[in-house]
Design a protein around this motif. Structure first.
Motif, short mmCIF file in Angstrom:
data_model
loop_
_atom_site.label_atom_id
_atom_site.label_comp_id
_atom_site.label_asym_id
_atom_site.label_seq_id
_atom_site.Cartn_x
_atom_site.Cartn_y
_atom_site.Cartn_z
N THR A 60 -10.94 4.24 -0.79
CA THR A 60 -9.59 3.68 -0.77
C THR A 60 -9.65 2.16 -0.69
O THR A 60 -10.69 1.57 -0.45
CB THR A 60 -8.81 4.21 0.45
OG1 THR A 60 -9.61 3.98 1.60
CG2 THR A 60 -8.49 5.69 0.31
N ARG A 61 -8.48 1.58 -0.87
CA ARG A 61 -8.38 0.13 -0.86
C ARG A 61 -7.83 -0.31 0.49
O ARG A 61 -6.83 0.23 0.98
CB ARG A 61 -7.43 -0.29 -1.98
CG ARG A 61 -7.54 -1.74 -2.42
CD ARG A 61 -6.44 -2.06 -3.40
NE ARG A 61 -5.16 -1.93 -2.75
CZ ARG A 61 -4.09 -1.35 -3.30
NH1 ARG A 61 -4.14 -0.86 -4.52
NH2 ARG A 61 -2.96 -1.26 -2.63
N LEU A 103 -0.17 10.43 -1.65
CA LEU A 103 -1.51 9.91 -1.36
C LEU A 103 -1.66 8.47 -1.83
O LEU A 103 -1.19 8.09 -2.91
CB LEU A 103 -2.56 10.77 -2.07
CG LEU A 103 -2.68 12.23 -1.60
CD1 LEU A 103 -3.78 12.93 -2.38
CD2 LEU A 103 -2.96 12.30 -0.10
N ALA A 104 -2.34 7.69 -1.01
CA ALA A 104 -2.73 6.34 -1.44
C ALA A 104 -3.73 6.52 -2.58
O ALA A 104 -4.46 7.51 -2.62
CB ALA A 104 -3.37 5.59 -0.28
N PRO A 105 -3.75 5.55 -3.52
CA PRO A 105 -4.69 5.70 -4.64
C PRO A 105 -6.13 5.78 -4.14
O PRO A 105 -6.51 5.09 -3.19
CB PRO A 105 -4.46 4.44 -5.48
CG PRO A 105 -3.58 3.56 -4.68
CD PRO A 105 -2.92 4.36 -3.64
N GLN A 121 -4.55 11.83 4.37
CA GLN A 121 -5.64 10.84 4.25
C GLN A 121 -5.89 10.08 5.55
O GLN A 121 -6.70 9.16 5.57
CB GLN A 121 -5.30 9.80 3.17
CG GLN A 121 -5.47 10.31 1.74
CD GLN A 121 -4.91 9.31 0.75
OE1 GLN A 121 -3.87 8.70 0.98
NE2 GLN A 121 -5.59 9.14 -0.38
N THR A 122 -5.16 10.42 6.60
CA THR A 122 -5.35 9.70 7.86
C THR A 122 -6.53 10.33 8.61
O THR A 122 -6.44 11.45 9.10
CB THR A 122 -4.07 9.72 8.71
OG1 THR A 122 -3.03 9.10 7.96
CG2 THR A 122 -4.26 8.99 10.02
N ILE A 123 -7.63 9.58 8.64
CA ILE A 123 -8.86 10.10 9.23
C ILE A 123 -9.39 9.16 10.31
O ILE A 123 -8.98 7.99 10.38
CB ILE A 123 -9.96 10.33 8.16
CG1 ILE A 123 -10.35 9.00 7.48
CG2 ILE A 123 -9.50 11.34 7.10
CD1 ILE A 123 -11.53 9.13 6.52
N LEU A 124 -10.26 9.72 11.12
CA LEU A 124 -11.02 8.90 12.06
C LEU A 124 -12.41 8.76 11.45
O LEU A 124 -13.22 9.69 11.50
CB LEU A 124 -11.08 9.56 13.44
CG LEU A 124 -9.71 9.59 14.15
CD1 LEU A 124 -9.76 10.52 15.35
CD2 LEU A 124 -9.29 8.19 14.57
N PRO A 153 0.82 -1.22 0.00
CA PRO A 153 0.00 0.00 0.00
C PRO A 153 0.85 1.27 0.00
O PRO A 153 0.48 2.27 -0.61
CB PRO A 153 -0.85 -0.13 1.27
CG PRO A 153 -0.22 -1.19 2.09
CD PRO A 153 0.53 -2.08 1.15
N ALA A 154 2.01 1.23 0.67
CA ALA A 154 2.86 2.43 0.69
C ALA A 154 3.50 2.66 -0.68
O ALA A 154 3.57 3.79 -1.16
CB ALA A 154 3.93 2.29 1.77
N MET A 155 3.97 1.59 -1.33
CA MET A 155 4.58 1.77 -2.64
C MET A 155 3.57 2.22 -3.67
O MET A 155 3.90 2.94 -4.61
CB MET A 155 5.29 0.47 -3.10
CG MET A 155 6.57 0.15 -2.36
SD MET A 155 7.74 1.52 -2.24
CE MET A 155 8.11 1.85 -3.97
N ASP A 156 2.31 1.80 -3.50
CA ASP A 156 1.26 2.27 -4.41
C ASP A 156 1.05 3.78 -4.28
O ASP A 156 0.66 4.44 -5.24
CB ASP A 156 -0.05 1.54 -4.16
CG ASP A 156 0.01 0.09 -4.63
OD1 ASP A 156 0.93 -0.25 -5.39
OD2 ASP A 156 -0.87 -0.69 -4.23
N ALA A 157 1.31 4.31 -3.06
CA ALA A 157 1.23 5.76 -2.88
C ALA A 157 2.46 6.44 -3.49
O ALA A 157 2.37 7.48 -4.13
CB ALA A 157 1.11 6.11 -1.40
N ALA A 158 3.63 5.79 -3.29
CA ALA A 158 4.88 6.38 -3.80
C ALA A 158 4.92 6.33 -5.33
O ALA A 158 5.28 7.29 -5.98
CB ALA A 158 6.07 5.63 -3.21
#
Lengths: 249, 253
Positions: free
Chosen positions: B124-125, B58-60, B185-188, A184-189
Motif C-alpha cells: 500500500t501507499r 479498499l485502498a489501492p 485492510q486495517t492490520i497490526l 487516501p480515502a478518496m483513492d479507496a472510494a
C-alpha cells in the motif's frame, strides 16, 4: 439586454456625456465571481503553506526524500502563505474547508449558468471564432487595447472567452480532481482518480501546475481589468451594469 | 478621468486589500467562532467521504515492482527509552500487546503469538501529511480479529493505540473509529517489505489504517483500548498531534 439609454443613433455622437449602459453580469455570475476570488486567494495562500512542508514534486505513485523530484521549489515566504508562520495543520484547515467552497461553489455556478443560459449565450465558443485568422485579429486588437467589439460590446472577445472557458471547465475542475486524488480515502472510494492523474505524486505535481496556470490567469485578468477601465469593470461585477466605452478608440 | 475613484487609487486599494486579507486570515483563526467554522471542515470532509465510500472500500494495492526503493521513516526513529531498549535487546521476547478497555476479556499477547496468527499481506501507499508518499509491503493480523477475540463491547466507539515512543515526555497515541478498526485492510503489521519491522519503522508492531494519512499509522504499539469517547484521553482530541498542533483527527484527506 436591458439598457438605461435609448439605443445608439446619430444624435449620440453629438452628446458624448450620454453613456450607454448595459446589464452585463447576472447575479449568479457576480456572486460566484467574488466568492471564488476570495476562495482562490485562500486556496493559493494555504496551498503554498502546505507545500512548504515538502517542497519537492515527483511523477508517479510514490515520491519522497530518497526519490528523484522533477522540481525542487523554494521555501514560500510568509507574506504569500496562510498562515504567515509555518503551521501545516492550520494551512490544511484553511485549504480543506475552502476546497469544499470551491467545489460546491463551482457546481452551483455551473447549474445556475446553465439555467440562466450564461454558458450558452456568453461562453459558447463557435468554430469561426477559433479560426486562426480570427484569433490573430483578436491578438492584434488586444495589442491595440481594443477589447470590445463595437457591434456587440457586451460579448466577450474570443481570447477572453477562451480564457474563461479554460479556467471554469478545465483548470478549476483539474484542481478539484487532483486534490481529491491526493486523498487516501478518496483513492479507496474512487480508484479511477489515480488512473486519470497517473498516481498520487503526479496528481500533486499537476495540482501545482494547475495552480501556477490559475495564477497566470489572475495576473492577465487583473492586468486587462486595469487596462480596460478598472472602475467600470469592478462596478459592473458588483452591480451588473456596465458602461459601454466610447468608441472607436 | 475626472471621477472620485481613480484607476490608481482603485489598484492601490485592491493591492492593500489583498495584503490585509492575507494577514486577516491569521486574525480570523484567533476568533473562537470562526475557528469552529473553519475546523468544522474536518467533519464535513469525513461525512462526505464516508457517504461516497463503501464502508469496506479498499485502498489501492500495488505490485512489488511499484514499491519505493527506499521507504523513509518519519516521526520517532527510535523511542530510545530504557524499557524500549531493553525490549530491543532481547528481541521483544518480553513484549506483550495489551488489549483492554471496553472488552469482555482483556488480552495480553506476546509477539510470537501475534506472528502465528493468520495475517494479511498488502502493498500500500503511505501518504504523509507533508505531501510525500512511499509504497511498502505490510504483513500482520487484522485488527478486527483481535478486537473480536477480546470481545469488544457494543457500546465502544473508538480504539486507542498507546505507543512506546515519547515526544517531549508524553507517549505518542492515536485513535480510530470502529469503521476503520474493522476495515479489511486495517492490520497490526509486524513485518514490512518481507522482514520483521525495524526500529525506525515501529518495531515490534505498528498500525496500518490505509485510508488515512501517515500520522495515524501509530508505531511501537504497546496497548489498544476500546473506549466510548476520546474526551478523557490525552488532551481529548484523539491523538498526539491532534492534541498539540490541531491536526485533523479524521485524516482521510
Amino acid at each position: 439586454m436591458a439598457s438605461h439609454a435609448e439605443p445608439l443613433d446619430d444624435t449620440v455622437d453629438a452628446v458624448p456625456e450620454e453613456r450607454f449602459t448595459i446589464f452585463r453580469h447576472r447575479l449568479a455570475t457576480r456572486l460566484w465571481h467574488w466568492l471564488n476570488a476570495l476562495t482562490i486567494f485562500i486556496m493559493i495562500g494555504s496551498g503554498l503553506g502546505i507545500l512548504n512542508a515538502h517542497p519537492h514534486l515527483y511523477w508517479g505513485q510514490y515520491g519522497a526524500n530518497f526519490d528523484s523530484p522533477w522540481l525542487n521549489l523554494p521555501h514560500w515566504p510568509g507574506w504569500l502563505t496562510i498562515p504567515a508562520h509555518y503551521n501545516l495543520a492550520i494551512s490544511r484547515r484553511w485549504h480543506l474547508f475552502f476546497a469544499l467552497v470551491l467545489g460546491f461553489g463551482l457546481l452551483a455556478f455551473m447549474i445556475a449558468s446553465l439555467v440562466n443560459r450564461h454558458f450558452q449565450r456568453d461562453l459558447r465558443v463557435r468554430r469561426r471564432e477559433v479560426a486562426p485568422r480570427n484569433l490573430w485579429a483578436d491578438v492584434k486588437a488586444h495589442l491595440a487595447f481594443r477589447f470590445h467589439d463595437p457591434e456587440r460590446p457586451g460579448a466577450y472577445n474570443t481570447l477572453q472567452k477562451l480564457s474563461y472557458v479554460v479556467t471554469i471547465f478545465v483548470l478549476i475542475p483539474l484542481m478539484l480532481l487532483t486534490g481529491l486524488a491526493m486523498s487516501p480515502a478518496m483513492d479507496a472510494a474512487w480508484p479511477w482518480l489515480l488512473v486519470v492523474t497517473g498516481g498520487r505524486q503526479s496528481a500533486r505535481s499537476l495540482h501545482f501546475i494547475g495552480m501556477a496556470l490559475i495564477v497566470g490567469f489572475i495576473i492577465v485578468h487583473l492586468a486587462l481589468v486595469i487596462l480596460a477601465d478598472p472602475i467600470n469593470e469592478v462596478k459592473s461585477m458588483i452591480t451588473g451594469w456596465w458602461d459601454v466605452p466610447e468608441e472607436p478608440r | 478621468m475626472s471621477r472620485l475613484i481613480t484607476r490608481r487609487r482603485l489598484v492601490t486599494t485592491g493591492a492593500l486589500g489583498a495584503g490585509a486579507l492575507l494577514s486577516g486570515c491569521d486574525k480570523v483563526v484567533q476568533v473562537p467562532a470562526a475557528r469552529r467554522i473553519l475546523f468544522s471542515g474536518e467533519d464535513m470532509q469525513r461525512g462526505l467521504q464516508r457517504a461516497l465510500m463503501n464502508r469496506d472500500a479498499l485502498a489501492p494495492e500495488y505490485s512489488t515492482a511499484q514499491m519505493s526503493p527506499v521507504f523513509r521513516s518519519n516521526g520517532t526513529a527510535n523511542p530510545d527509552t530504557p524499557s524500549y531498549n531493553a525490549m530491543v535487546a532481547n528481541r521483544f521476547a518480553d513484549y506483550r500487546l495489551a488489549i483492554g478497555g471496553m472488552v469482555a476479556k482483556p488480552l495480553s499477547i506476546p509477539l510470537d503469538r501475534l506472528r502465528r496468527l493468520p495475517a494479511r499481506t498488502q502493498i500500500t501507499r503511505h501518504d504523509c501529511v507533508e505531501g510525500w508518499s512511499a509504497i511498502g509491503q505490510w504483513h500482520g493480523p487484522l485488527l478486527g480479529t483481535l478486537l473480536k477475540a477480546a470481545g469488544i463491547r457494543r457500546d465502544a466507539r473508538y480504539v486507542v493505540f498507546t505507543c512506546a515512543d515519547r515526544i517531549g515526555g508524553t507517549p505518542y497515541y492515536e485513535s480510530i473509529d470502529l469503521i476503520d478498526a474493522f476495515h479489511p485492510q486495517t492490520i497490526l503489521a509486524w513485518a514490512m517489505n518481507g522482514a520483521p519491522l525495524t526500529v525506525a519503522h515501529g518495531a515490534p508492531l505498528r498500525l496500518r489504517v490505509e485510508r488515512q494519512l501517515g500520522y495515524k499509522q501509530a508505531k511501537y504499539v504497546m496497548a489498544i483500548d476500546a473506549v466510548a469517547s476520546l474526551a478523557g484521553i490525552g488532551l481529548g482530541k484523539g491523538g498526539y498531534w491532534e492534541d498539540r498542533v490541531n491536526y485533523d483527527w479524521y485524516a482521510g484527506i
